[in-house]
Design an enzyme around this catalytic site. Structure first.
Site, PDB file in Angstrom:
ATOM      1  N   TYR A 224       7.483   1.719  -7.432  1.00 43.25           N
ATOM      2  CA  TYR A 224       7.038   0.469  -7.612  1.00 43.25           C
ATOM      3  C   TYR A 224       6.522   0.220  -9.067  1.00 43.25           C
ATOM      4  O   TYR A 224       6.828  -1.029  -9.305  1.00 43.25           O
ATOM      5  CB  TYR A 224       5.924   0.442  -6.536  1.00 43.25           C
ATOM      6  CG  TYR A 224       6.165   0.466  -5.259  1.00 43.25           C
ATOM      7  CD1 TYR A 224       7.421  -0.216  -4.855  1.00 43.25           C
ATOM      8  CD2 TYR A 224       5.963   1.504  -4.438  1.00 43.25           C
ATOM      9  CE1 TYR A 224       7.868  -0.108  -3.262  1.00 43.25           C
ATOM     10  CE2 TYR A 224       6.297   1.351  -3.094  1.00 43.25           C
ATOM     11  CZ  TYR A 224       7.322   0.663  -2.561  1.00 43.25           C
ATOM     12  OH  TYR A 224       7.887   0.645  -1.278  1.00 43.25           O
TER      13      TYR A 224
ATOM     14  N   GLU B 228       0.852  -1.069  -0.128  1.00 50.95           N
ATOM     15  CA  GLU B 228       0.063   0.077  -0.185  1.00 50.95           C
ATOM     16  C   GLU B 228       0.848   1.085   0.014  1.00 50.95           C
ATOM     17  O   GLU B 228       1.907   1.263   0.670  1.00 50.95           O
ATOM     18  CB  GLU B 228      -0.931  -0.114   1.326  1.00 50.95           C
ATOM     19  CG  GLU B 228      -1.939  -0.960   1.386  1.00 50.95           C
ATOM     20  CD  GLU B 228      -1.169  -2.193   2.084  1.00 50.95           C
ATOM     21  OE1 GLU B 228      -0.275  -1.919   3.098  1.00 50.95           O
ATOM     22  OE2 GLU B 228      -1.521  -3.409   1.885  1.00 50.95           O
TER      23      GLU B 228
END
Length: 148
Positions: free
Chosen positions: A118, A106
């Site tokens: 990411y 998250e």
């Protein structure tokens, strides 16, 4: 730039790791949180060093075939130099070697730098968790990566 070395996080690293954590997040983990992760058999915690300076860290967990990146941060004066990517790729390699087939994480919806990091490591947005974060209240972007 000095050569970067990644090694296992130790208890003696916790004060420096917590200092980076406090500089990086509005709701930081405590020393006790890091101590708990280091001692959790399902967790993998690593630090990045430039010479003798601790400049970043990552904590992840692996349960059965599912991994979760729990926390990653780099000291502010070392950001945007590839350290976060190095930590992310290193932990992905370790999670893969532990048998993980799927990795999740998250990230604050406003943290575009982390989202790009990411994505560059192969993660894709899976959805939003409304109001997941507080101080300030914010949605979380849920990201995932399928390993082969």
């Amino acid at each position: 730039m000095t050569r970067i070395f990644i090694r296992e996080m130790t208890v003696s690293d916790i004060p420096e790791v917590t200092a980076i954590e406090n500089e990086s997040f509005s709701t930081p983990w405590t020393e006790a949180s890091f101590f708990s992760e280091i001692n959790n058999p399902a967790s993998i915690c690593r630090v990045a060093l430039a010479g003798d300076s601790l400049i970043g860290y990552v904590c992840a967990s692996c349960i059965l075939d599912e991994g979760h990146i729990l926390n990653l941060a780099v000291r502010p004066d070392y950001r945007r130099k590839g350290i976060g990517r190095m930590l992310a790729l290193s932990i992905l390699k370790e999670l893969r070697s532990c048998g993980c087939k799927k990795i999740f994480l998250e990230v604050r919806a406003s943290n575009t730098a982390a989202i790009r990091l990411y994505e560059s490591a192969g993660f894709r947005m899976l959805g939003l968790m409304r109001g997941y974060y507080f101080l300030p209240k914010e949605d979380a972007v849920i990201m995932g990566l399928q390993l082969h």
